[in-house]
Scaffold this motif. Sequence first.
Motif: not given
Length: 514
Positions: A308-321, A380-384
Amino acid sequence: AVGTAPNVEVCGVVICEGIDDATSLDIGDDGKAVCSSAASAEIVLGIEIESQGRDITAFTQTRANDTGRLQSPSELKVACLKRLLKALEAGYSAMRKNHSGKFSEIMSSMDISFAEKDRGKSRAEATSVEVCHGHVISDLIQSSATRTCEADGGSTALSTSLLRTQFQLSRYLLLSAAAASVPNLQAWGDGPVSAWSGDYHLNVNLQMMYWGTGTVGLAATHRPLVPFVKSLSRVGRVAAQRMYNCSADSWVAHGNTDHTLDGSLRAESYWVFCATCGVWAALQLFENLLYSRLDSTRAADIVDTLSVLRGAVRFFQEYTFVDPSSGIRHTGPGTSPENSYLVFRNVTSVGNETFPAFSWTQHLALSPAFDLSLIRQLANAFPLLRQWADDLLDQSDYPSTTRDADKLMALDIVKIAVDLPFRAQPAIGDNGVILEYPTPLGSCGRHVQVSQSILTKKGRASAPVCFPDNANSTSPLMVEESPDTGHRHFSGMHWLYPNTFIPLGKARSSLTQL
Protein backbone atom coordinates in the motif's frame (compact mmCIF):
# COMPACT_ATOMS: atom_id res chain seq x y z
CA ALA A 1 -40.87 -4.51 11.22
CA VAL A 2 -38.39 -3.59 8.48
CA GLY A 3 -36.66 -0.32 7.64
CA THR A 4 -34.53 0.21 4.55
CA ALA A 5 -31.87 2.71 3.48
CA PRO A 6 -29.42 2.32 0.58
CA ASN A 7 -26.88 -0.36 1.51
CA VAL A 8 -28.41 -0.86 4.96
CA GLU A 9 -31.24 -3.03 6.24
CA VAL A 10 -32.66 -2.89 9.75
CA CYS A 11 -35.23 -5.45 10.86
CA GLY A 12 -36.82 -6.09 14.23
CA VAL A 13 -39.29 -8.12 16.25
CA VAL A 14 -41.42 -7.01 19.20
CA ILE A 15 -42.63 -9.78 21.48
CA CYS A 16 -45.37 -8.94 24.00
CA GLU A 17 -45.54 -11.22 27.04
CA GLY A 18 -49.15 -11.17 28.17
CA ILE A 19 -50.90 -11.74 31.46
CA ASP A 20 -54.30 -12.61 29.96
CA ASP A 21 -56.23 -12.79 26.71
CA ALA A 22 -56.43 -8.98 26.60
CA THR A 23 -52.75 -8.68 25.71
CA SER A 24 -52.31 -7.41 22.17
CA LEU A 25 -49.69 -5.99 19.83
CA ASP A 26 -50.80 -3.33 17.37
CA ILE A 27 -48.74 -1.80 14.56
CA GLY A 28 -50.00 1.62 13.54
CA ASP A 29 -49.82 3.26 10.12
CA ASP A 30 -46.87 5.29 11.38
CA GLY A 31 -44.94 2.07 12.12
CA LYS A 32 -45.19 2.37 15.90
CA ALA A 33 -45.70 -0.87 17.81
CA VAL A 34 -47.94 -0.73 20.88
CA CYS A 35 -48.18 -3.51 23.49
CA SER A 36 -51.44 -3.41 25.44
CA SER A 37 -52.09 -5.15 28.76
CA ALA A 38 -48.64 -6.76 28.66
CA ALA A 39 -46.43 -7.84 31.53
CA SER A 40 -43.28 -7.23 29.48
CA ALA A 41 -42.07 -6.62 25.95
CA GLU A 42 -38.94 -7.92 24.28
CA ILE A 43 -37.41 -6.09 21.33
CA VAL A 44 -34.86 -7.75 19.05
CA LEU A 45 -33.19 -5.77 16.28
CA GLY A 46 -31.00 -6.96 13.43
CA ILE A 47 -28.90 -4.94 11.00
CA GLU A 48 -27.16 -5.81 7.78
CA ILE A 49 -24.69 -3.29 6.31
CA GLU A 50 -23.35 -3.60 2.79
CA SER A 51 -20.26 -1.57 3.61
CA GLN A 52 -18.75 -3.79 6.29
CA GLY A 53 -15.04 -4.36 5.69
CA ARG A 54 -15.40 -7.86 4.29
CA ASP A 55 -18.14 -6.72 1.87
CA ILE A 56 -16.04 -3.82 0.63
CA THR A 57 -13.13 -6.15 -0.04
CA ALA A 58 -15.26 -8.65 -1.92
CA PHE A 59 -16.90 -5.92 -3.94
CA THR A 60 -13.70 -4.12 -4.95
CA GLN A 61 -11.80 -7.32 -5.71
CA THR A 62 -14.37 -8.27 -8.37
CA ARG A 63 -15.02 -4.74 -9.52
CA ALA A 64 -11.98 -4.77 -11.81
CA ASN A 65 -13.70 -7.46 -13.87
CA ASP A 66 -16.98 -5.52 -13.93
CA THR A 67 -18.67 -8.39 -12.13
CA GLY A 68 -18.84 -6.84 -8.68
CA ARG A 69 -22.12 -5.36 -7.51
CA LEU A 70 -23.76 -4.28 -4.32
CA GLN A 71 -26.47 -6.38 -2.76
CA SER A 72 -29.98 -5.32 -3.68
CA PRO A 73 -32.38 -4.10 -0.95
CA SER A 74 -34.27 -7.39 -1.18
CA GLU A 75 -31.06 -9.39 -0.68
CA LEU A 76 -30.14 -7.24 2.32
CA LYS A 77 -33.63 -7.79 3.74
CA VAL A 78 -33.29 -11.57 3.48
CA ALA A 79 -29.83 -11.45 5.11
CA CYS A 80 -31.15 -9.25 7.91
CA LEU A 81 -34.12 -11.53 8.62
CA LYS A 82 -31.84 -14.59 8.67
CA ARG A 83 -29.63 -12.88 11.24
CA LEU A 84 -32.69 -11.91 13.29
CA LEU A 85 -34.18 -15.42 13.27
CA LYS A 86 -30.83 -16.89 14.30
CA ALA A 87 -30.75 -14.51 17.27
CA LEU A 88 -34.32 -15.40 18.28
CA GLU A 89 -33.51 -19.09 18.10
CA ALA A 90 -30.47 -18.67 20.34
CA GLY A 91 -32.25 -16.51 22.90
CA TYR A 92 -31.08 -13.49 24.86
CA SER A 93 -29.15 -15.37 27.57
CA ALA A 94 -27.09 -17.35 25.07
CA MET A 95 -26.42 -14.25 22.96
CA ARG A 96 -25.26 -12.27 25.98
CA LYS A 97 -23.01 -15.11 27.12
CA ASN A 98 -21.49 -15.37 23.65
CA HIS A 99 -20.99 -11.59 23.50
CA SER A 100 -19.37 -11.45 26.94
CA GLY A 101 -17.08 -14.33 26.09
CA LYS A 102 -15.80 -12.60 22.96
CA PHE A 103 -15.30 -9.25 24.65
CA SER A 104 -14.12 -10.16 28.14
CA GLU A 105 -10.59 -11.23 27.21
CA ILE A 106 -9.91 -7.95 25.43
CA MET A 107 -11.76 -5.74 27.93
CA SER A 108 -9.97 -7.29 30.92
CA SER A 109 -6.54 -6.96 29.32
CA MET A 110 -5.98 -3.57 30.96
CA ASP A 111 -7.35 -1.02 33.40
CA ILE A 112 -6.47 2.52 34.35
CA SER A 113 -5.75 4.08 37.73
CA PHE A 114 -5.03 7.59 38.98
CA ALA A 115 -2.37 8.29 41.59
CA GLU A 116 -1.90 11.44 43.60
CA LYS A 117 1.52 12.99 43.09
CA ASP A 118 3.76 14.98 45.36
CA ARG A 119 6.77 16.44 43.55
CA GLY A 120 6.70 13.62 41.04
CA LYS A 121 6.54 10.82 43.62
CA SER A 122 3.46 8.62 43.58
CA ARG A 123 1.42 8.37 46.76
CA ALA A 124 -1.91 6.71 47.40
CA GLU A 125 -4.41 6.29 44.59
CA ALA A 126 -6.43 9.44 44.06
CA THR A 127 -10.18 9.46 44.56
CA SER A 128 -10.67 12.54 42.38
CA VAL A 129 -8.87 14.58 39.75
CA GLU A 130 -9.02 18.36 39.61
CA VAL A 131 -9.69 19.68 36.11
CA CYS A 132 -9.77 23.23 34.80
CA HIS A 133 -12.14 23.67 31.85
CA GLY A 134 -11.39 20.12 30.75
CA HIS A 135 -7.64 20.19 31.45
CA VAL A 136 -6.07 18.37 34.39
CA ILE A 137 -4.75 21.14 36.64
CA SER A 138 -1.55 19.25 37.44
CA ASP A 139 -0.81 19.13 33.70
CA LEU A 140 -1.13 22.89 33.18
CA ILE A 141 2.22 24.53 32.52
CA GLN A 142 1.25 28.10 33.38
CA SER A 143 0.40 28.62 37.01
CA SER A 144 -1.64 31.68 36.02
CA ALA A 145 -4.14 29.36 34.35
CA THR A 146 -4.53 27.45 37.59
CA ARG A 147 -5.04 30.66 39.56
CA THR A 148 -7.64 31.81 37.05
CA CYS A 149 -9.55 28.56 37.50
CA GLU A 150 -9.46 28.91 41.25
CA ALA A 151 -10.63 32.53 41.01
CA ASP A 152 -13.58 32.00 38.66
CA GLY A 153 -14.60 28.62 40.02
CA GLY A 154 -13.70 26.86 36.80
CA SER A 155 -12.05 23.90 38.49
CA THR A 156 -14.00 20.69 38.96
CA ALA A 157 -13.27 17.53 40.90
CA LEU A 158 -13.97 14.40 38.86
CA SER A 159 -14.31 11.02 40.52
CA THR A 160 -11.55 8.66 39.43
CA SER A 161 -14.08 5.83 39.66
CA LEU A 162 -16.22 7.67 37.12
CA LEU A 163 -13.19 8.30 34.91
CA ARG A 164 -12.24 4.62 35.03
CA THR A 165 -15.77 3.64 34.04
CA GLN A 166 -15.76 6.17 31.23
CA PHE A 167 -12.42 4.85 30.02
CA GLN A 168 -13.68 1.26 29.85
CA LEU A 169 -16.96 2.35 28.26
CA SER A 170 -15.00 4.16 25.54
CA ARG A 171 -12.94 1.03 24.89
CA TYR A 172 -16.11 -1.07 24.74
CA LEU A 173 -17.84 1.26 22.27
CA LEU A 174 -14.83 1.40 19.95
CA LEU A 175 -14.38 -2.36 20.14
CA SER A 176 -18.06 -2.83 19.31
CA ALA A 177 -17.80 -0.49 16.33
CA ALA A 178 -14.45 -1.53 14.92
CA ALA A 179 -13.79 -5.19 15.78
CA ALA A 180 -15.62 -6.53 12.72
CA SER A 181 -15.66 -3.59 10.31
CA VAL A 182 -14.17 -0.14 9.73
CA PRO A 183 -16.23 2.58 11.46
CA ASN A 184 -17.56 5.33 9.25
CA LEU A 185 -18.08 8.93 10.35
CA GLN A 186 -20.90 7.95 12.72
CA ALA A 187 -19.10 4.79 13.94
CA TRP A 188 -22.19 2.74 13.09
CA GLY A 189 -23.82 4.15 9.99
CA ASP A 190 -27.23 3.92 8.43
CA GLY A 191 -25.97 4.71 4.98
CA PRO A 192 -26.55 7.87 2.94
CA VAL A 193 -29.56 8.88 5.04
CA SER A 194 -27.39 9.64 8.09
CA ALA A 195 -25.59 12.91 8.75
CA TRP A 196 -22.74 13.59 6.31
CA SER A 197 -24.09 10.64 4.26
CA GLY A 198 -22.59 8.15 6.71
CA ASP A 199 -19.40 8.02 4.67
CA TYR A 200 -15.71 7.70 5.56
CA HIS A 201 -13.90 11.01 6.14
CA LEU A 202 -10.20 10.55 5.49
CA ASN A 203 -9.08 14.05 6.45
CA VAL A 204 -9.02 13.25 10.18
CA ASN A 205 -12.15 11.42 11.35
CA LEU A 206 -11.33 7.87 10.30
CA GLN A 207 -7.80 8.21 11.67
CA MET A 208 -9.08 9.48 15.02
CA MET A 209 -11.00 6.23 15.48
CA TYR A 210 -7.67 4.41 15.84
CA TRP A 211 -5.63 6.89 17.86
CA GLY A 212 -4.47 5.20 21.03
CA THR A 213 -5.89 1.78 20.13
CA GLY A 214 -2.44 0.21 20.36
CA THR A 215 -1.80 1.83 23.73
CA VAL A 216 -5.09 0.76 25.32
CA GLY A 217 -5.05 -2.86 24.19
CA LEU A 218 -7.47 -2.64 21.26
CA ALA A 219 -5.30 -4.19 18.57
CA ALA A 220 -8.33 -6.29 17.64
CA THR A 221 -9.76 -3.22 15.91
CA HIS A 222 -6.80 -3.11 13.51
CA ARG A 223 -7.67 -6.28 11.61
CA PRO A 224 -10.58 -4.96 9.45
CA LEU A 225 -8.56 -1.87 8.53
CA VAL A 226 -6.06 -3.89 6.47
CA PRO A 227 -8.50 -5.09 3.76
CA PHE A 228 -10.21 -1.69 3.86
CA VAL A 229 -7.00 0.22 3.07
CA LYS A 230 -5.89 -2.40 0.54
CA SER A 231 -9.18 -1.95 -1.30
CA LEU A 232 -8.92 1.84 -0.97
CA SER A 233 -5.51 1.74 -2.64
CA ARG A 234 -6.73 -0.63 -5.34
CA VAL A 235 -9.72 1.54 -6.29
CA GLY A 236 -7.58 4.69 -5.85
CA ARG A 237 -5.49 3.77 -8.89
CA VAL A 238 -8.38 4.91 -11.07
CA ALA A 239 -8.44 8.38 -9.46
CA ALA A 240 -4.64 8.70 -9.73
CA GLN A 241 -4.73 7.94 -13.44
CA ARG A 242 -7.79 10.00 -14.34
CA MET A 243 -7.09 13.06 -12.20
CA TYR A 244 -3.29 13.26 -12.23
CA ASN A 245 -2.26 11.17 -15.24
CA CYS A 246 -0.21 8.91 -12.97
CA SER A 247 1.00 5.41 -13.75
CA ALA A 248 -0.98 2.27 -12.91
CA ASP A 249 1.21 1.71 -9.83
CA SER A 250 0.07 4.94 -8.16
CA TRP A 251 -3.02 5.44 -6.05
CA VAL A 252 -4.72 8.36 -4.34
CA ALA A 253 -7.77 8.99 -2.18
CA HIS A 254 -9.07 12.41 -1.19
CA GLY A 255 -11.07 13.84 1.69
CA ASN A 256 -13.91 11.34 1.86
CA THR A 257 -15.25 8.18 0.31
CA ASP A 258 -18.18 5.79 0.70
CA HIS A 259 -18.83 2.05 0.45
CA THR A 260 -17.41 2.05 -3.11
CA LEU A 261 -14.09 3.49 -1.83
CA ASP A 262 -14.00 5.88 -4.77
CA GLY A 263 -10.82 7.96 -4.42
CA SER A 264 -11.87 10.94 -6.57
CA LEU A 265 -13.39 14.25 -5.43
CA ARG A 266 -16.85 13.49 -4.05
CA ALA A 267 -17.75 17.00 -2.90
CA GLU A 268 -16.68 20.64 -3.36
CA SER A 269 -12.92 21.14 -3.40
CA TYR A 270 -12.99 23.13 -0.15
CA TRP A 271 -14.04 20.00 1.72
CA VAL A 272 -12.21 17.18 -0.03
CA PHE A 273 -9.36 18.37 -2.30
CA CYS A 274 -6.66 16.71 -0.20
CA ALA A 275 -4.35 14.39 -2.15
CA THR A 276 -2.54 13.29 1.03
CA CYS A 277 -5.66 12.15 2.92
CA GLY A 278 -5.51 8.62 1.53
CA VAL A 279 -1.90 8.06 2.54
CA TRP A 280 -2.77 9.32 6.03
CA ALA A 281 -5.28 6.47 6.34
CA ALA A 282 -2.67 4.05 4.96
CA LEU A 283 -0.04 5.16 7.47
CA GLN A 284 -2.32 3.88 10.22
CA LEU A 285 -1.33 0.36 9.11
CA PHE A 286 2.30 1.25 9.81
CA GLU A 287 1.31 2.72 13.17
CA ASN A 288 -0.50 -0.51 14.04
CA LEU A 289 2.64 -2.54 13.35
CA LEU A 290 4.53 -0.46 15.90
CA TYR A 291 2.34 -2.07 18.58
CA SER A 292 2.85 -5.60 17.28
CA ARG A 293 5.44 -8.27 17.84
CA LEU A 294 7.31 -8.12 14.55
CA ASP A 295 8.21 -11.62 13.51
CA SER A 296 7.44 -14.03 10.68
CA THR A 297 3.83 -14.42 11.89
CA ARG A 298 3.17 -10.85 10.77
CA ALA A 299 4.61 -11.43 7.30
CA ALA A 300 1.25 -10.95 5.56
CA ASP A 301 0.59 -7.64 7.33
CA ILE A 302 4.08 -6.37 6.53
CA VAL A 303 3.68 -7.33 2.86
CA ASP A 304 0.23 -5.70 2.67
CA THR A 305 1.37 -2.48 4.35
CA LEU A 306 4.50 -2.27 2.22
CA SER A 307 2.43 -2.77 -0.94
CA VAL A 308 0.00 0.00 0.00
CA LEU A 309 2.75 2.48 0.94
CA ARG A 310 4.70 1.58 -2.20
CA GLY A 311 1.78 2.81 -4.30
CA ALA A 312 1.61 6.00 -2.24
CA VAL A 313 5.33 6.67 -2.73
CA ARG A 314 4.90 6.16 -6.47
CA PHE A 315 2.07 8.69 -6.48
CA PHE A 316 4.16 11.39 -4.81
CA GLN A 317 7.03 10.68 -7.16
CA GLU A 318 4.70 11.58 -10.02
CA TYR A 319 2.45 14.14 -8.33
CA THR A 320 4.94 16.56 -6.76
CA PHE A 321 6.67 19.12 -9.00
CA VAL A 322 9.63 21.50 -8.86
CA ASP A 323 9.03 25.24 -9.10
CA PRO A 324 11.61 26.41 -11.71
CA SER A 325 11.74 29.88 -10.13
CA SER A 326 12.99 28.64 -6.76
CA GLY A 327 14.06 25.02 -7.23
CA ILE A 328 11.70 24.03 -4.41
CA ARG A 329 9.46 20.97 -4.78
CA HIS A 330 5.75 21.39 -4.08
CA THR A 331 2.53 19.50 -3.67
CA GLY A 332 -0.76 20.82 -4.92
CA PRO A 333 -2.65 22.82 -5.56
CA GLY A 334 -4.76 21.31 -2.82
CA THR A 335 -6.25 22.18 0.54
CA SER A 336 -5.35 22.09 4.18
CA PRO A 337 -8.48 20.23 5.31
CA GLU A 338 -11.48 22.52 5.62
CA ASN A 339 -9.51 25.73 6.08
CA SER A 340 -8.52 28.81 4.09
CA TYR A 341 -6.21 31.82 4.19
CA LEU A 342 -6.22 35.48 3.17
CA VAL A 343 -4.58 36.82 0.01
CA PHE A 344 -4.27 40.60 -0.29
CA ARG A 345 -2.39 43.36 -2.05
CA ASN A 346 -1.87 46.95 -1.01
CA VAL A 347 -2.30 49.92 -3.34
CA THR A 348 -0.14 49.26 -6.39
CA SER A 349 1.45 51.72 -8.81
CA VAL A 350 2.49 50.59 -12.27
CA GLY A 351 3.89 53.43 -14.33
CA ASN A 352 1.30 56.20 -14.28
CA GLU A 353 -1.50 53.88 -13.23
CA THR A 354 -2.63 53.13 -9.67
CA PHE A 355 -4.45 49.93 -8.76
CA PRO A 356 -6.59 49.75 -5.61
CA ALA A 357 -5.92 47.39 -2.73
CA PHE A 358 -7.92 44.18 -2.63
CA SER A 359 -8.17 40.89 -0.72
CA TRP A 360 -9.92 37.55 -0.93
CA THR A 361 -10.13 34.28 0.95
CA GLN A 362 -8.62 31.26 -0.76
CA HIS A 363 -8.50 27.58 0.13
CA LEU A 364 -6.31 26.14 -2.65
CA ALA A 365 -2.62 26.24 -1.80
CA LEU A 366 0.76 24.76 -2.64
CA SER A 367 2.48 22.63 -0.01
CA PRO A 368 0.29 23.20 3.07
CA ALA A 369 1.88 22.02 6.30
CA PHE A 370 -0.45 19.01 6.32
CA ASP A 371 1.01 17.72 3.05
CA LEU A 372 4.58 18.31 4.17
CA SER A 373 4.10 16.46 7.43
CA LEU A 374 2.42 13.46 5.82
CA ILE A 375 5.05 13.09 3.11
CA ARG A 376 7.72 13.36 5.77
CA GLN A 377 6.04 10.60 7.77
CA LEU A 378 5.83 8.49 4.63
CA ALA A 379 9.55 9.16 4.11
CA ASN A 380 10.15 7.83 7.63
CA ALA A 381 7.78 4.87 7.47
CA PHE A 382 8.57 3.39 4.06
CA PRO A 383 12.35 2.98 4.59
CA LEU A 384 11.77 1.46 8.04
CA LEU A 385 9.11 -0.90 6.75
CA ARG A 386 11.31 -1.90 3.82
CA GLN A 387 14.11 -2.73 6.25
CA TRP A 388 11.82 -4.78 8.46
CA ALA A 389 10.66 -6.74 5.41
CA ASP A 390 14.28 -7.27 4.39
CA ASP A 391 15.10 -8.64 7.86
CA LEU A 392 12.02 -10.81 8.36
CA LEU A 393 10.66 -12.04 5.03
CA ASP A 394 12.00 -14.80 2.84
CA GLN A 395 12.35 -14.72 -0.93
CA SER A 396 8.89 -16.13 -1.55
CA ASP A 397 7.26 -13.22 0.28
CA TYR A 398 9.77 -10.54 -0.73
CA PRO A 399 11.68 -11.32 -3.95
CA SER A 400 15.11 -9.80 -4.63
CA THR A 401 13.86 -7.68 -7.51
CA THR A 402 11.23 -6.09 -5.27
CA ARG A 403 13.77 -5.56 -2.49
CA ASP A 404 16.13 -3.74 -4.84
CA ALA A 405 13.35 -1.58 -6.28
CA ASP A 406 12.06 -0.69 -2.80
CA LYS A 407 15.53 0.31 -1.66
CA LEU A 408 15.77 2.85 -4.48
CA MET A 409 12.22 4.00 -3.85
CA ALA A 410 12.99 4.54 -0.15
CA LEU A 411 15.93 6.79 -1.04
CA ASP A 412 13.77 8.70 -3.50
CA ILE A 413 10.91 9.47 -1.09
CA VAL A 414 13.45 10.83 1.40
CA LYS A 415 14.90 13.05 -1.32
CA ILE A 416 11.40 14.26 -2.24
CA ALA A 417 10.74 15.21 1.38
CA VAL A 418 14.07 17.05 1.68
CA ASP A 419 13.30 19.04 -1.48
CA LEU A 420 9.93 20.25 -0.16
CA PRO A 421 9.65 23.68 1.50
CA PHE A 422 11.60 23.83 4.75
CA ARG A 423 12.79 20.24 4.12
CA ALA A 424 9.27 19.09 5.06
CA GLN A 425 9.79 20.33 8.61
CA PRO A 426 7.56 22.70 10.62
CA ALA A 427 7.79 26.27 9.37
CA ILE A 428 7.87 28.69 12.30
CA GLY A 429 6.62 32.17 11.52
CA ASP A 430 8.18 35.37 12.79
CA ASN A 431 5.54 35.40 15.55
CA GLY A 432 6.60 31.94 16.76
CA VAL A 433 3.50 30.18 15.42
CA ILE A 434 3.70 27.01 13.33
CA LEU A 435 2.41 27.97 9.91
CA GLU A 436 -0.36 26.02 8.22
CA TYR A 437 0.34 27.70 4.85
CA PRO A 438 4.09 28.42 4.72
CA THR A 439 4.27 28.87 0.91
CA PRO A 440 0.70 28.69 -0.44
CA LEU A 441 1.43 30.65 -3.61
CA GLY A 442 4.87 29.19 -4.25
CA SER A 443 7.12 31.86 -5.72
CA CYS A 444 4.14 34.09 -6.56
CA GLY A 445 3.60 35.72 -3.20
CA ARG A 446 5.02 36.47 0.22
CA HIS A 447 3.77 35.26 3.60
CA VAL A 448 3.56 38.17 6.03
CA GLN A 449 4.96 35.93 8.80
CA VAL A 450 7.85 34.50 6.76
CA SER A 451 10.88 36.77 6.73
CA GLN A 452 13.74 36.76 4.26
CA SER A 453 15.94 34.98 6.79
CA ILE A 454 13.45 32.11 7.11
CA LEU A 455 13.29 31.71 3.35
CA THR A 456 17.06 31.45 3.05
CA LYS A 457 18.17 29.76 6.30
CA LYS A 458 17.70 26.29 4.81
CA GLY A 459 19.98 27.10 1.91
CA ARG A 460 17.18 28.23 -0.37
CA ALA A 461 17.50 31.23 -2.62
CA SER A 462 14.96 33.96 -2.02
CA ALA A 463 11.93 33.12 -4.14
CA PRO A 464 10.88 35.87 -6.56
CA VAL A 465 7.41 37.34 -6.22
CA CYS A 466 4.85 37.46 -9.00
CA PHE A 467 3.10 40.74 -9.65
CA PRO A 468 -0.54 40.53 -10.66
CA ASP A 469 -0.56 43.40 -13.15
CA ASN A 470 2.89 44.10 -14.45
CA ALA A 471 6.52 43.17 -13.79
CA ASN A 472 7.08 46.77 -12.65
CA SER A 473 4.45 46.55 -9.91
CA THR A 474 5.69 47.68 -6.50
CA SER A 475 3.23 45.74 -4.30
CA PRO A 476 3.28 41.93 -4.47
CA LEU A 477 0.58 39.51 -3.42
CA MET A 478 0.70 38.90 0.31
CA VAL A 479 -0.55 35.95 2.35
CA GLU A 480 -1.88 35.99 5.89
CA GLU A 481 -3.26 33.17 7.99
CA SER A 482 -6.41 34.25 9.80
CA PRO A 483 -7.17 31.56 12.38
CA ASP A 484 -10.74 30.32 12.29
CA THR A 485 -11.85 29.84 15.89
CA GLY A 486 -14.45 27.34 14.74
CA HIS A 487 -11.99 25.32 12.68
CA ARG A 488 -12.11 21.71 13.89
CA HIS A 489 -9.04 20.39 12.13
CA PHE A 490 -5.48 20.93 13.33
CA SER A 491 -3.64 20.21 10.11
CA GLY A 492 -0.73 22.49 10.88
CA MET A 493 -0.04 20.50 14.05
CA HIS A 494 0.10 17.07 12.42
CA TRP A 495 3.86 17.33 13.03
CA LEU A 496 3.26 16.97 16.76
CA TYR A 497 0.74 14.13 16.58
CA PRO A 498 0.14 11.63 15.10
CA ASN A 499 3.31 12.10 13.02
CA THR A 500 6.34 10.13 14.16
CA PHE A 501 8.95 12.85 13.81
CA ILE A 502 12.30 11.22 12.99
CA PRO A 503 15.16 13.20 11.40
CA LEU A 504 15.24 12.12 7.75
CA GLY A 505 18.12 9.80 7.01
CA LYS A 506 18.76 9.24 10.73
CA ALA A 507 16.31 6.39 11.29
CA ARG A 508 17.87 3.23 12.68
CA SER A 509 17.96 0.76 9.89
CA SER A 510 17.87 -2.70 11.43
CA LEU A 511 15.19 -4.45 13.41
CA THR A 512 17.63 -5.40 16.16
CA GLN A 513 18.69 -1.78 16.64
CA LEU A 514 15.04 -0.75 16.94
